[in-house]
Design a protein around this motif. Structure first.
Motif, mmCIF file in Angstrom:
data_model
loop_
_atom_site.group_PDB
_atom_site.id
_atom_site.type_symbol
_atom_site.label_atom_id
_atom_site.label_comp_id
_atom_site.label_asym_id
_atom_site.label_seq_id
_atom_site.Cartn_x
_atom_site.Cartn_y
_atom_site.Cartn_z
ATOM 1 N N TRP A 31 40.803 -42.259 13.358
ATOM 2 C CA TRP A 31 40.040 -42.368 12.122
ATOM 3 C C TRP A 31 38.634 -41.799 12.306
ATOM 4 O O TRP A 31 38.131 -41.087 11.446
ATOM 5 N N PHE A 32 37.986 -42.109 13.439
ATOM 6 C CA PHE A 32 36.640 -41.604 13.700
ATOM 7 C C PHE A 32 36.645 -40.076 13.730
ATOM 8 O O PHE A 32 35.781 -39.437 13.141
ATOM 9 N N VAL A 33 37.617 -39.491 14.431
ATOM 10 C CA VAL A 33 37.702 -38.027 14.528
ATOM 11 C C VAL A 33 37.955 -37.424 13.149
ATOM 12 O O VAL A 33 37.303 -36.455 12.750
ATOM 13 N N TYR A 34 38.884 -38.006 12.391
ATOM 14 C CA TYR A 34 39.176 -37.492 11.050
ATOM 15 C C TYR A 34 37.927 -37.568 10.171
ATOM 16 O O TYR A 34 37.578 -36.618 9.475
ATOM 17 N N ASP A 35 37.243 -38.714 10.197
ATOM 18 C CA ASP A 35 36.049 -38.898 9.378
ATOM 19 C C ASP A 35 34.923 -37.959 9.816
ATOM 20 O O ASP A 35 34.177 -37.448 8.982
ATOM 21 N N ALA A 36 34.813 -37.724 11.121
ATOM 22 C CA ALA A 36 33.765 -36.826 11.621
ATOM 23 C C ALA A 36 33.965 -35.406 11.113
ATOM 24 O O ALA A 36 33.005 -34.714 10.783
ATOM 25 N N VAL A 37 35.210 -34.966 11.036
ATOM 26 C CA VAL A 37 35.485 -33.585 10.643
ATOM 27 C C VAL A 37 35.659 -33.442 9.130
ATOM 28 O O VAL A 37 35.071 -32.563 8.506
ATOM 29 N N PHE A 38 36.459 -34.325 8.526
ATOM 30 C CA PHE A 38 36.840 -34.148 7.121
ATOM 31 C C PHE A 38 36.160 -35.113 6.149
ATOM 32 O O PHE A 38 36.283 -34.942 4.939
ATOM 33 N N GLY A 39 35.461 -36.133 6.657
ATOM 34 C CA GLY A 39 34.792 -37.091 5.773
ATOM 35 C C GLY A 39 33.711 -36.414 4.952
ATOM 36 O O GLY A 39 32.975 -35.563 5.452
ATOM 37 N N LEU A 40 33.614 -36.785 3.692
ATOM 38 C CA LEU A 40 32.642 -36.150 2.807
ATOM 39 C C LEU A 40 31.248 -36.699 3.050
ATOM 40 O O LEU A 40 31.075 -37.891 3.280
ATOM 41 N N ASN A 41 30.270 -35.827 3.005
ATOM 42 C CA ASN A 41 28.882 -36.252 3.063
ATOM 43 C C ASN A 41 28.490 -36.742 1.673
ATOM 44 O O ASN A 41 29.100 -36.374 0.681
ATOM 45 N N SER A 42 27.463 -37.538 1.589
ATOM 46 C CA SER A 42 27.210 -38.283 0.359
ATOM 47 C C SER A 42 26.160 -37.695 -0.580
ATOM 48 O O SER A 42 25.801 -38.343 -1.536
ATOM 49 N N PHE A 43 25.670 -36.497 -0.349
ATOM 50 C CA PHE A 43 24.663 -35.970 -1.264
ATOM 51 C C PHE A 43 25.332 -35.447 -2.531
ATOM 52 O O PHE A 43 26.481 -35.033 -2.516
ATOM 53 N N THR A 44 24.632 -35.512 -3.646
ATOM 54 C CA THR A 44 25.250 -35.200 -4.935
ATOM 55 C C THR A 44 24.765 -33.905 -5.572
ATOM 56 O O THR A 44 25.291 -33.496 -6.584
ATOM 57 N N THR A 45 23.754 -33.285 -5.001
ATOM 58 C CA THR A 45 23.281 -32.008 -5.531
ATOM 59 C C THR A 45 23.336 -30.968 -4.417
ATOM 60 O O THR A 45 23.245 -31.313 -3.242
ATOM 61 N N PRO A 46 23.492 -29.704 -4.761
ATOM 62 C CA PRO A 46 23.498 -28.677 -3.719
ATOM 63 C C PRO A 46 22.161 -28.660 -2.984
ATOM 64 O O PRO A 46 21.123 -28.956 -3.568
ATOM 65 N N CYS A 47 22.197 -28.349 -1.712
ATOM 66 C CA CYS A 47 20.937 -28.219 -0.979
ATOM 67 C C CYS A 47 20.946 -26.881 -0.244
ATOM 68 O O CYS A 47 21.991 -26.359 0.107
ATOM 69 N N THR A 48 19.762 -26.357 -0.056
ATOM 70 C CA THR A 48 19.609 -25.067 0.600
ATOM 71 C C THR A 48 19.049 -25.288 1.992
ATOM 72 O O THR A 48 18.121 -26.058 2.180
ATOM 73 N N ILE A 49 19.645 -24.610 2.949
ATOM 74 C CA ILE A 49 19.196 -24.720 4.344
ATOM 75 C C ILE A 49 18.954 -23.315 4.878
ATOM 76 O O ILE A 49 19.725 -22.401 4.603
ATOM 77 N N ALA A 50 17.859 -23.150 5.594
ATOM 78 C CA ALA A 50 17.533 -21.861 6.201
ATOM 79 C C ALA A 50 17.611 -22.003 7.719
ATOM 80 O O ALA A 50 16.997 -22.896 8.287
ATOM 81 N N ILE A 51 18.391 -21.137 8.333
ATOM 82 C CA ILE A 51 18.517 -21.122 9.789
ATOM 83 C C ILE A 51 17.818 -19.865 10.283
ATOM 84 O O ILE A 51 18.208 -18.746 9.944
ATOM 85 N N ALA A 52 16.779 -20.058 11.056
ATOM 86 C CA ALA A 52 16.023 -18.934 11.605
ATOM 87 C C ALA A 52 16.710 -18.425 12.869
ATOM 88 O O ALA A 52 17.358 -19.199 13.577
ATOM 89 N N PRO A 53 16.574 -17.150 13.173
ATOM 90 C CA PRO A 53 17.130 -16.636 14.423
ATOM 91 C C PRO A 53 16.546 -17.398 15.613
ATOM 92 O O PRO A 53 15.349 -17.699 15.640
ATOM 93 N N GLY A 54 17.382 -17.749 16.553
ATOM 94 C CA GLY A 54 16.935 -18.432 17.755
ATOM 95 C C GLY A 54 16.887 -19.947 17.657
ATOM 96 O O GLY A 54 16.547 -20.613 18.628
ATOM 97 N N MET A 55 17.213 -20.513 16.489
ATOM 98 C CA MET A 55 17.212 -21.975 16.360
ATOM 99 C C MET A 55 18.342 -22.571 17.200
ATOM 100 O O MET A 55 19.444 -22.038 17.233
#
Length: 127
Positions: A19-43
Motif C-alpha cells: 500500500w505504501f509503495v502504491y500510494d507513493a507512486v500513484f496516490g494523488l497529491n492534494s492541491f486543487t489548482t495548477p502550479c508552475t515549477i521552474a527547474i534551473a540547469p544544475g539543480m
C-alpha cells in the motif's frame, strides 16, 4: 498456532508495504489548482523536490523520493518550466519532469557573424 500468527503478521507487513509503495507512486497529491515549477540547469534532485513542496504540488516529500527511486528517475529530471495539473500523482509529476520536450523552451536566432561574447551578452540580458 504459532505459524498462523507469523503468517498473518507477515502478510500484514507485506500488504502495508505494498500500500505504501502504491500510494507513493500513484496516490494523488492534494492541491486543487495548477502550479508552475521552474527547474534551473544544475539543480539537485533535493532542490527540485523542495521547489515542488514550496509550490504545494506534493503531499509528501518522502513518498516523492520513494517514487523517484522506484521509477528509476532520480537523475532524469530536466531543466525547464513546467505546469503541474491539479491532483497529479507523483508518477505523473515525475514523468512530466523527466520528458525532455515537456518544459517551455525559447528559440533564439542570431545574426550571422555575431561573436560569442555578443551572444552571451544578449542571452544574459534578454533570456
Amino acid at each position: 498456532m504459532k505459524r498462523k500468527v507469523i503468517a498473518t503478521v507477515s502478510l500484514a507487513i507485506v500488504l502495508i508495504a505494498a500500500w505504501f509503495v502504491y500510494d507513493a507512486v500513484f496516490g494523488l497529491n492534494s492541491f486543487t489548482t495548477p502550479c508552475t515549477i521552474a527547474i534551473a540547469p544544475g539543480m539537485h534532485t533535493s532542490e527540485i523536490v523542495d521547489s515542488l513542496v514550496k509550490a504545494g504540488a506534493l503531499r509528501s516529500r518522502a513518498k516523492f523520493f520513494v517514487a523517484l527511486r522506484l521509477l528509476g528517475k532520480e537523475s532524469d529530471l530536466h531543466p525547464g518550466t513546467y505546469e503541474i495539473p491539479p491532483n497529479a500523482s507523483n508518477r505523473d509529476i515525475i514523468l512530466e519532469l523527466s520528458r525532455v520536450s515537456a518544459g517551455h523552451h525559447t528559440e533564439v536566432t542570431f545574426q550571422e557573424g555575431i561573436t560569442s561574447m555578443a551572444i552571451a551578452h544578449i542571452a544574459a540580458t534578454h533570456l
